[in-house]
Write an enzyme that holds these catalytic residues in place. Structure first.
Site, PDB file in Angstrom:
ATOM      1  N   ASN A  88       0.818  -1.223   0.000  1.00  0.00           N
ATOM      2  CA  ASN A  88       0.000   0.000   0.000  1.00  0.00           C
ATOM      3  C   ASN A  88       0.852   1.273   0.000  1.00  0.00           C
ATOM      4  OD1 ASN A  88       0.894  -0.160   2.618  1.00  0.00           O
ATOM      5  ND2 ASN A  88      -1.120  -0.464   3.535  1.00  0.00           N
ATOM      6  N   ARG A 114       3.476   7.269  11.279  1.00  0.00           N
ATOM      7  CA  ARG A 114       2.957   6.755  12.549  1.00  0.00           C
ATOM      8  C   ARG A 114       2.692   7.932  13.486  1.00  0.00           C
ATOM      9  NH1 ARG A 114       1.564   3.072  10.168  1.00  0.00           N
ATOM     10  NH2 ARG A 114       2.159   0.885  10.363  1.00  0.00           N
ATOM     11  N   GLN A 125      -4.434   3.489  18.315  1.00  0.00           N
ATOM     12  CA  GLN A 125      -5.529   3.376  17.357  1.00  0.00           C
ATOM     13  C   GLN A 125      -6.460   2.236  17.749  1.00  0.00           C
ATOM     14  OE1 GLN A 125      -3.333   5.193  13.408  1.00  0.00           O
ATOM     15  NE2 GLN A 125      -4.053   3.127  13.328  1.00  0.00           N
ATOM     16  N   HIS A 146      -6.589   6.835   9.661  1.00  0.00           N
ATOM     17  CA  HIS A 146      -5.730   5.779   9.126  1.00  0.00           C
ATOM     18  C   HIS A 146      -6.408   5.006   7.988  1.00  0.00           C
ATOM     19  CE1 HIS A 146      -2.068   3.054  10.094  1.00  0.00           C
ATOM     20  NE2 HIS A 146      -2.164   3.374   8.824  1.00  0.00           N
TER      21      HIS A 146
HETATM   22  P1  NDP Z   1      10.440   1.880   3.440  1.00  0.00           P
HETATM   23  O1  NDP Z   1      11.087   0.870   4.289  1.00  0.00           O
HETATM   24  O2  NDP Z   1      10.486   1.731   1.971  1.00  0.00           O
HETATM   25  O3  NDP Z   1      11.001   3.331   3.784  1.00  0.00           O
HETATM   26  C1  NDP Z   1      11.325   3.747   5.055  1.00  0.00           C
HETATM   27  C2  NDP Z   1      12.436   4.757   4.933  1.00  0.00           C
HETATM   28  O4  NDP Z   1      12.670   5.327   6.234  1.00  0.00           O
HETATM   29  C3  NDP Z   1      13.763   4.149   4.482  1.00  0.00           C
HETATM   30  O5  NDP Z   1      14.265   4.920   3.420  1.00  0.00           O
HETATM   31  C4  NDP Z   1      14.635   4.273   5.724  1.00  0.00           C
HETATM   32  O6  NDP Z   1      15.957   4.578   5.449  1.00  0.00           O
HETATM   33  C5  NDP Z   1      14.055   5.492   6.376  1.00  0.00           C
HETATM   34  N1  NDP Z   1      14.404   5.648   7.774  1.00  0.00           N
HETATM   35  C6  NDP Z   1      14.254   4.747   8.762  1.00  0.00           C
HETATM   36  N2  NDP Z   1      14.637   5.273   9.927  1.00  0.00           N
HETATM   37  C7  NDP Z   1      15.064   6.526   9.676  1.00  0.00           C
HETATM   38  C8  NDP Z   1      15.594   7.558  10.462  1.00  0.00           C
HETATM   39  N3  NDP Z   1      15.775   7.390  11.784  1.00  0.00           N
HETATM   40  N4  NDP Z   1      15.926   8.709   9.868  1.00  0.00           N
HETATM   41  C9  NDP Z   1      15.761   8.885   8.546  1.00  0.00           C
HETATM   42  N5  NDP Z   1      15.239   7.938   7.732  1.00  0.00           N
HETATM   43  C10 NDP Z   1      14.892   6.766   8.286  1.00  0.00           C
HETATM   44  O7  NDP Z   1       8.913   1.934   3.930  1.00  0.00           O
HETATM   45  P2  NDP Z   1       7.649   2.619   3.235  1.00  0.00           P
HETATM   46  O8  NDP Z   1       8.074   3.858   2.564  1.00  0.00           O
HETATM   47  O9  NDP Z   1       6.860   1.629   2.476  1.00  0.00           O
HETATM   48  O10 NDP Z   1       6.800   2.964   4.554  1.00  0.00           O
HETATM   49  C11 NDP Z   1       7.304   3.887   5.506  1.00  0.00           C
HETATM   50  C12 NDP Z   1       6.434   3.881   6.741  1.00  0.00           C
HETATM   51  O11 NDP Z   1       5.159   4.390   6.414  1.00  0.00           O
HETATM   52  C13 NDP Z   1       6.164   2.480   7.329  1.00  0.00           C
HETATM   53  O12 NDP Z   1       7.185   2.092   8.207  1.00  0.00           O
HETATM   54  C14 NDP Z   1       4.858   2.679   8.035  1.00  0.00           C
HETATM   55  O13 NDP Z   1       5.093   3.087   9.380  1.00  0.00           O
HETATM   56  C15 NDP Z   1       4.203   3.826   7.285  1.00  0.00           C
HETATM   57  N6  NDP Z   1       3.076   3.329   6.485  1.00  0.00           N
HETATM   58  C16 NDP Z   1       1.833   3.871   6.698  1.00  0.00           C
HETATM   59  C17 NDP Z   1       0.763   3.414   6.009  1.00  0.00           C
HETATM   60  C18 NDP Z   1      -0.589   4.025   6.168  1.00  0.00           C
HETATM   61  O14 NDP Z   1      -1.575   3.394   5.823  1.00  0.00           O
HETATM   62  N7  NDP Z   1      -0.711   5.253   6.656  1.00  0.00           N
HETATM   63  C19 NDP Z   1       0.854   2.293   5.050  1.00  0.00           C
HETATM   64  C20 NDP Z   1       2.235   1.902   4.786  1.00  0.00           C
HETATM   65  C21 NDP Z   1       3.275   2.372   5.533  1.00  0.00           C
HETATM   66  P3  NDP Z   1      17.049   3.620   4.820  1.00  0.00           P
HETATM   67  O15 NDP Z   1      16.354   2.648   3.951  1.00  0.00           O
HETATM   68  O16 NDP Z   1      17.892   4.583   4.047  1.00  0.00           O
HETATM   69  O17 NDP Z   1      17.729   2.990   5.966  1.00  0.00           O
END
Ligand code: NDP
Length: 393
Positions: free
Chosen positions: A150, A288, A317, A336
């Site tokens: 998603n 989140r 939630q 959400h």
């Molecule tokens: P990804 O894993 O593709 O992306 C997460 C990114 O966050 C990565 O690039 C990672 O960095 C980066 N990251 C992690 N920790 C840090 C930090 N401390 N500082 C800076 N960057 C950081 O996940 P998605 O993009 O698919 O999803 C992201 C988040 O969105 C999920 O974890 C979830 O919580 C939320 N989500 C919400 C949804 C909703 O319905 N509202 C649905 C799907 C997701 P790197 O890879 O460079 O280490």
């Protein structure tokens, strides 16, 4: 035979719709790949029509026929919180627990302690912070989620919320619905996104999709992440990289948040950070709720430091009816929903089935679906979740 416990959000108050009669559309587009070439879920079969409501209790993620034919027991519940919840009662002999982040079944260390048969916790969606991953590791429980399912749905929702805030859609719509026509009142907080500085916090799957979707609006794009994106990608979108979120937020008009909830990101959007933003900045957070400090957001909106906040996510939630984010000024909150559009449900329901098929057959799960396995962070989890915040209760 395994007991599969499925925790889903309640059905619509007017009853579960029949397909396609009660739906707005008869079909949803058929897709095969994600932009990075990863294939959409590939279960052996599905027993639902994409576009059906699958994420609520009667939808059962389309899993009942498959599970029962294979001799498993499927228990579907919605009541998940409080001391005497159905979840607490049913988890004690469950082998598999499945829940969605929109209606998270919080798997705390105490609950994991009582779930003696639990072998796998599946997130139907993305984001497994509702599972205490440390406890899952200690108990050898596998945690898996449907990576990418998603992400693009959330990116679309993010772009929508950016525009809704900047153009002040909510107020304008309200005036139209209420029979008014005071244009001056309708536009006194309405701006153009064009020319604004937009900052992306975490350029993962969602963050990059937001970058790509916002670029045609003529914005100046900034981002921060633990790792820099390839130089050619930065050049293509004219991206300005900042070393950390502190540097990022000083230079932007709009912040969008796409990091997982971990110990590093919990409470990151606090009063101190918000005070360093340009007056009248906007924040969109579909990642989140616990990444933002609840009261700091309210105070910043009341003082005018923030011109708007649109989040899709809350902690916990469902949020209580009196949660201040429901009524704070200039908010465009949603409950959400960004990652659970009907097409998104079809994707993560199929992905859940794929994970179950592999799990029951004793096959390896796709590495991109893995968060925790064999007592350690694995696959996507090794990358994203090595530092996890405690789940909100
Ligand atoms: P990804 O894993 O593709 O992306 C997460 C990114 O966050 C990565 O690039 C990672 O960095 C980066 N990251 C992690 N920790 C840090 C930090 N401390 N500082 C800076 N960057 C950081 O996940 P998605 O993009 O698919 O999803 C992201 C988040 O969105 C999920 O974890 C979830 O919580 C939320 N989500 C919400 C949804 C909703 O319905 N509202 C649905 C799907 C997701 P790197 O890879 O460079 O280490």
């Amino acid at each position: 035979m395994a007991k599969v416990l499925l925790v889903l959000y309640p059905d619509p108050v007017n009853g579960y719709p029949t397909f396609p009669k009660d739906y707005a559309r008869d079909t949803v587009p058929a897709l095969t790949d994600y932009p990075n070439g990863q294939t959409l879920p590939t279960p052996e079969a599905i027993d639902f029509t994409p576009g059906e409501l699958l994420g609520s209790v009667s939808g059962e993620l389309g899993l009942r026929k498959y599970l029962e034919a294979a001799g498993h027991e499927l228990v579907v519940i919605s009541d998940k919180d409080g001391a005497d919840s159905d979840f607490d009662r049913e988890l004690v002999d469950a082998d598999v627990i499945i829940s969605q982040p929109f209606w998270p079944a919080y798997l705390t260390p105490e609950r994991i302690e009582t779930a003696k048969n639990l072998k796998i916790a599946i997130t139907a969606g993305i984001g497994s912070d509702h599972v205490d991953l440390k406890a899952a590791n200690e108990h050898g429980i596998t945690v898996a989620e449907v990576t990418y399912s998603n992400s693009l749905a959330v990116a679309e929702h993010t772009v929508m919320q950016v525009l809704v805030l900047v153009r002040d859609f909510v107020r304008q719509h309200q005036i139209a619905v209420e029979g008014g026509w005071n244009i001056a009142e309708a536009v006194e907080r309405s701006y153009d996104l064009e020319g604004m500085d937009v900052g992306i916090f975490a350029a993962g799957r969602i963050g990059r999709a937001v970058i790509e979707r916002l670029a045609p609006f003529g914005v100046h794009l900034h981002y921060t992440d633990r790792f820099r994106l390839p130089a050619e990608y930065e050049e293509k979108y004219n991206l300005v990289f900042h070393e950390n979120i502190e540097a990022l937020v000083k230079n932007i008009d709009v912040l969008t948040v796409h990091a997982p909830l971990t110990d590093e990101t919990a409470g990151l959007l606090n009063a101190e950070l918000l005070s360093t933003m340009r007056r009248g900045a906007y924040i969109v957070n579909p990642a989140r709720g616990a990444i933002a400090d609840r009261d700091a957001i309210v105070n910043a909106l009341e003082s005018g430091q923030l011109a708007g906040y649109a989040g899709d996510v809350w902690a916990p939630q469902p949020a209580p009816a009196d949660h201040p984010w429901r009524t704070m000024p200039n908010n465009a909150m949603t409950t959400h929903t960004s990652g659970t559009s009907l097409p998104a449900q079809a994707k993560y329901a199929a992905g859940t089935r794929e994970i179950l098929e592999d799990f029951f057959a004793g096959r390896a799960l796709r590495p991109e679906y893995l968060i925790v396995e064999g007592g350690t962070y694995a696959g996507t989890g090794a990358h994203s979740y090595a530092k996890q915040a405690q789940p909100a209760r």
